[in-house]
Design an enzyme around this catalytic site. Sequence first.
Site, mmCIF file in Angstrom:
data_model
loop_
_atom_site.group_PDB
_atom_site.id
_atom_site.type_symbol
_atom_site.label_atom_id
_atom_site.label_comp_id
_atom_site.label_asym_id
_atom_site.label_seq_id
_atom_site.Cartn_x
_atom_site.Cartn_y
_atom_site.Cartn_z
ATOM 1 N N GLU A 29 -23.016 -72.009 69.032
ATOM 2 C CA GLU A 29 -22.099 -73.092 69.373
ATOM 3 C C GLU A 29 -20.686 -72.771 68.864
ATOM 4 O O GLU A 29 -20.511 -71.864 68.044
ATOM 5 C CB GLU A 29 -22.614 -74.395 68.748
ATOM 6 C CG GLU A 29 -23.978 -74.849 69.291
ATOM 7 C CD GLU A 29 -23.910 -75.426 70.705
ATOM 8 O OE1 GLU A 29 -23.055 -74.990 71.502
ATOM 9 O OE2 GLU A 29 -24.725 -76.313 71.016
ATOM 10 N N ASP B 214 -19.770 -75.837 76.649
ATOM 11 C CA ASP B 214 -18.882 -75.737 75.482
ATOM 12 C C ASP B 214 -18.601 -74.278 75.096
ATOM 13 O O ASP B 214 -18.059 -74.013 74.033
ATOM 14 C CB ASP B 214 -19.471 -76.506 74.288
ATOM 15 C CG ASP B 214 -20.798 -75.932 73.793
ATOM 16 O OD1 ASP B 214 -21.275 -74.917 74.368
ATOM 17 O OD2 ASP B 214 -21.360 -76.477 72.831
ATOM 18 N N HIS C 15 -20.880 -71.832 74.642
ATOM 19 C CA HIS C 15 -21.871 -71.097 73.847
ATOM 20 C C HIS C 15 -22.572 -70.026 74.678
ATOM 21 O O HIS C 15 -22.700 -70.151 75.896
ATOM 22 C CB HIS C 15 -22.894 -72.034 73.177
ATOM 23 C CG HIS C 15 -23.856 -72.723 74.094
ATOM 24 N ND1 HIS C 15 -24.124 -74.070 74.034
ATOM 25 C CD2 HIS C 15 -24.656 -72.261 75.090
ATOM 26 C CE1 HIS C 15 -25.037 -74.397 74.929
ATOM 27 N NE2 HIS C 15 -25.375 -73.311 75.602
ATOM 28 N N ASP D 15 -33.319 -67.307 72.369
ATOM 29 C CA ASP D 15 -33.321 -68.430 71.433
ATOM 30 C C ASP D 15 -34.569 -69.285 71.597
ATOM 31 O O ASP D 15 -35.351 -69.086 72.538
ATOM 32 C CB ASP D 15 -32.048 -69.283 71.621
ATOM 33 C CG ASP D 15 -31.616 -69.394 73.081
ATOM 34 O OD1 ASP D 15 -32.486 -69.252 73.975
ATOM 35 O OD2 ASP D 15 -30.435 -69.621 73.346
HETATM 36 C C1 F6R Z 1 -30.685 -70.281 76.986
HETATM 37 C C2 F6R Z 1 -29.379 -70.033 76.415
HETATM 38 C C3 F6R Z 1 -28.202 -70.898 76.715
HETATM 39 C C4 F6R Z 1 -28.032 -71.204 78.197
HETATM 40 C C5 F6R Z 1 -26.839 -72.129 78.391
HETATM 41 C C6 F6R Z 1 -26.644 -72.489 79.846
HETATM 42 O O1 F6R Z 1 -31.595 -69.295 76.559
HETATM 43 O O2 F6R Z 1 -29.256 -69.122 75.661
HETATM 44 O O3 F6R Z 1 -27.044 -70.256 76.245
HETATM 45 O O4 F6R Z 1 -27.845 -70.009 78.894
HETATM 46 O O5 F6R Z 1 -27.031 -73.291 77.653
HETATM 47 O O6 F6R Z 1 -27.718 -73.277 80.244
HETATM 48 P P1 F6R Z 1 -27.981 -73.570 81.797
HETATM 49 O O7 F6R Z 1 -28.231 -72.269 82.424
HETATM 50 O O8 F6R Z 1 -29.210 -74.437 81.790
HETATM 51 O O9 F6R Z 1 -26.764 -74.238 82.289
#
Ligand code: F6R
Length: 259
Positions: free
Chosen positions: A142, A135, A137, A66
């Site tokens: 989301e 959440d 995702h 992303d």
């Molecule tokens: C990032 C991504 C997100 C993160 C998620 C967890 O490329 O795709 O899904 O993996 O937000 O973020 P952290 O690892 O910072 O807790």
Amino acid sequence: MEIIILPTPGDVARTAADVIEQQVRRGPCVLGLATGSTPLVTYKELTDRYRVGSLSFRHAQAFLLDEYVGLPAAHPQSYHSTIRDDFTDSVDFGAGSVHGLNGMAEDLEGEAAQYEALIAASGGVDIQILGIGTDGHVGFNEPMSSLGSRTRIKTLTRQTLEDNARFFGTPEDVPHHVLTQGLGTIREARHLLLLAMGGAKAEAVAAAVEGPVAALCPASVLQLHPHVSVLIDEAAASRLAHREYYTDTFGRKPAWQGL
Ligand code: F6R
């Protein structure tokens, strides 16, 4: 789904690095890379293995999950920049072999479609590393994302803005829009490695692994994938109802099976 509960975040990272190393050693391959905090220890572990000369990424390609809309690739918080700083510039990926979405594209739908085509042309992702949001995702899909979604623009939830404010200052400073691979896109990777560490992820992990498959928890769609390894530490596993069963199963796993 195989749920593997390991004592520490370091154990999670070493196990993830072992899986990736095995794939990379088999020959040319395509890796799906997540950004954020979760995979950092895994990237450090892989970088260390590269530095001692035991591993090379020169025959690997990589695709990011992303990108923030409106951040140029050179912005320090763009996922283009962070993956370079955290991993890809420290190892020997070939020039042009690490791909990301262009969050500055004028035609964001066209950019998303082109990215899908590029992944398909590469032969598809062999191993996709995933973190999970508090959440639920994965990527930036989301809650209420279509379980069959493709790469597209999404709006971040208040929860994710707050979670990611640590990189930007305040939640309002976090770009509200992102381009993300869809859940349908992610599900096409041949092996999914979902990593989670720490108690803050425990509820999302429990919903993803033991809850119903539902758009309310996008990560729950991984239950439909034939090859998912969920690598979590004790704290992230703390809300799972069937911890003992997972631990017992992994403990009795025949060595030849691998992950
Ligand atoms: C990032 C991504 C997100 C993160 C998620 C967890 O490329 O795709 O899904 O993996 O937000 O973020 P952290 O690892 O910072 O807790």
